[in-house]
Scaffold this motif. Sequence first.
Motif, mmCIF file in Angstrom:
data_model
loop_
_atom_site.group_PDB
_atom_site.id
_atom_site.type_symbol
_atom_site.label_atom_id
_atom_site.label_comp_id
_atom_site.label_asym_id
_atom_site.label_seq_id
_atom_site.Cartn_x
_atom_site.Cartn_y
_atom_site.Cartn_z
ATOM 1 N N UNK A 65 109.957 135.533 61.277
ATOM 2 C CA UNK A 65 110.403 136.864 60.862
ATOM 3 C C UNK A 65 111.780 137.076 61.461
ATOM 4 N N UNK A 66 112.697 137.612 60.651
ATOM 5 C CA UNK A 66 114.052 137.932 61.091
ATOM 6 C C UNK A 66 114.370 139.376 60.738
ATOM 7 N N UNK A 67 115.220 139.976 61.527
ATOM 8 C CA UNK A 67 115.792 141.278 61.194
ATOM 9 C C UNK A 67 117.101 141.019 60.460
ATOM 10 N N UNK A 68 117.272 141.647 59.304
ATOM 11 C CA UNK A 68 118.504 141.504 58.530
ATOM 12 C C UNK A 68 119.083 142.896 58.275
ATOM 13 N N UNK A 69 120.383 142.927 58.028
ATOM 14 C CA UNK A 69 121.081 144.196 57.799
ATOM 15 C C UNK A 69 121.593 144.227 56.363
ATOM 16 N N UNK A 70 121.119 145.206 55.560
ATOM 17 C CA UNK A 70 121.595 145.293 54.171
ATOM 18 C C UNK A 70 123.074 145.671 54.117
ATOM 19 N N UNK A 71 123.796 145.053 53.194
ATOM 20 C CA UNK A 71 125.219 145.315 53.001
ATOM 21 C C UNK A 71 125.432 146.081 51.697
ATOM 22 N N UNK A 72 126.578 146.709 51.562
ATOM 23 C CA UNK A 72 126.866 147.519 50.380
ATOM 24 C C UNK A 72 126.931 146.707 49.095
ATOM 25 N N UNK A 73 127.190 145.398 49.189
ATOM 26 C CA UNK A 73 127.270 144.573 47.984
ATOM 27 C C UNK A 73 125.913 143.997 47.577
ATOM 28 N N UNK A 74 124.838 144.426 48.248
ATOM 29 C CA UNK A 74 123.497 143.973 47.896
ATOM 30 C C UNK A 74 123.028 142.744 48.661
ATOM 31 N N UNK A 75 123.881 142.169 49.493
ATOM 32 C CA UNK A 75 123.497 141.017 50.305
ATOM 33 C C UNK A 75 122.962 141.493 51.655
ATOM 34 N N UNK A 76 122.515 140.545 52.470
ATOM 35 C CA UNK A 76 121.998 140.854 53.805
ATOM 36 C C UNK A 76 122.767 140.068 54.850
ATOM 37 N N UNK A 77 123.118 140.742 55.926
ATOM 38 C CA UNK A 77 123.766 140.106 57.065
ATOM 39 C C UNK A 77 122.671 139.668 58.023
ATOM 40 N N UNK A 78 122.748 138.435 58.508
ATOM 41 C CA UNK A 78 121.709 137.910 59.384
ATOM 42 C C UNK A 78 122.342 137.146 60.537
ATOM 43 N N UNK A 79 121.524 136.796 61.520
ATOM 44 C CA UNK A 79 121.976 135.959 62.625
ATOM 45 C C UNK A 79 120.913 134.894 62.886
ATOM 46 N N UNK A 80 121.048 134.153 63.961
ATOM 47 C CA UNK A 80 120.109 133.063 64.251
ATOM 48 C C UNK A 80 118.885 133.504 65.043
ATOM 49 N N UNK A 81 118.751 134.786 65.342
ATOM 50 C CA UNK A 81 117.617 135.275 66.112
ATOM 51 C C UNK A 81 116.416 135.443 65.189
ATOM 52 N N UNK A 82 115.312 134.820 65.553
ATOM 53 C CA UNK A 82 114.098 134.956 64.752
ATOM 54 C C UNK A 82 112.875 134.872 65.652
ATOM 55 N N UNK A 83 111.775 135.401 65.142
ATOM 56 C CA UNK A 83 110.485 135.346 65.834
ATOM 57 C C UNK A 83 109.611 134.354 65.087
ATOM 58 N N UNK A 84 109.078 133.373 65.785
ATOM 59 C CA UNK A 84 108.139 132.452 65.164
ATOM 60 C C UNK A 84 106.840 133.198 64.881
ATOM 61 N N UNK A 85 106.230 132.924 63.725
ATOM 62 C CA UNK A 85 105.002 133.605 63.315
ATOM 63 C C UNK A 85 103.948 132.579 62.930
ATOM 64 N N UNK A 86 102.728 132.797 63.419
ATOM 65 C CA UNK A 86 101.569 132.024 62.990
ATOM 66 C C UNK A 86 100.553 133.022 62.440
#
Length: 138
Positions: A65-86
Amino acid sequence: MKKLLFLIVLSTVLSCKQKITDTDISNLNGYWEIEKVELPDGEKKEYKVNETIDFFKVEQNKGFRKKVVPQLDGTYLTNDVQEDVVVVLKEGEAKLQYKTTYASWEEEIIELTKDKLVVKNQQEIAYYYKRPMKFSIK
């Protein structure tokens, strides 16, 4: 009469919880926007606008799972931080087990459809998610 009423109320409460299957887990993939949070005392917090959106990618009950930030052009800004999920499925219940470098925790999936996700954490706080509306300002 009181016993009958009690049984009706009990069955209603127990039937509110969805039995989660392997097939349902595929609905977890994609973008989810928090709609509201319900505290154990019944207090609710509504979210009208979200600065971040959760993105899940799960295959064969493992993923992230990642947190992403919606952008005005409809895309998402993301980074390398993520939570592993089982995903752990047992007797119609599903738990999401998260792990990062710093912590691990668990949430129970209460409801999961194509358009709705409800999870409850170990503090009995329920999180209600919906699919975000697509938009773009060009």
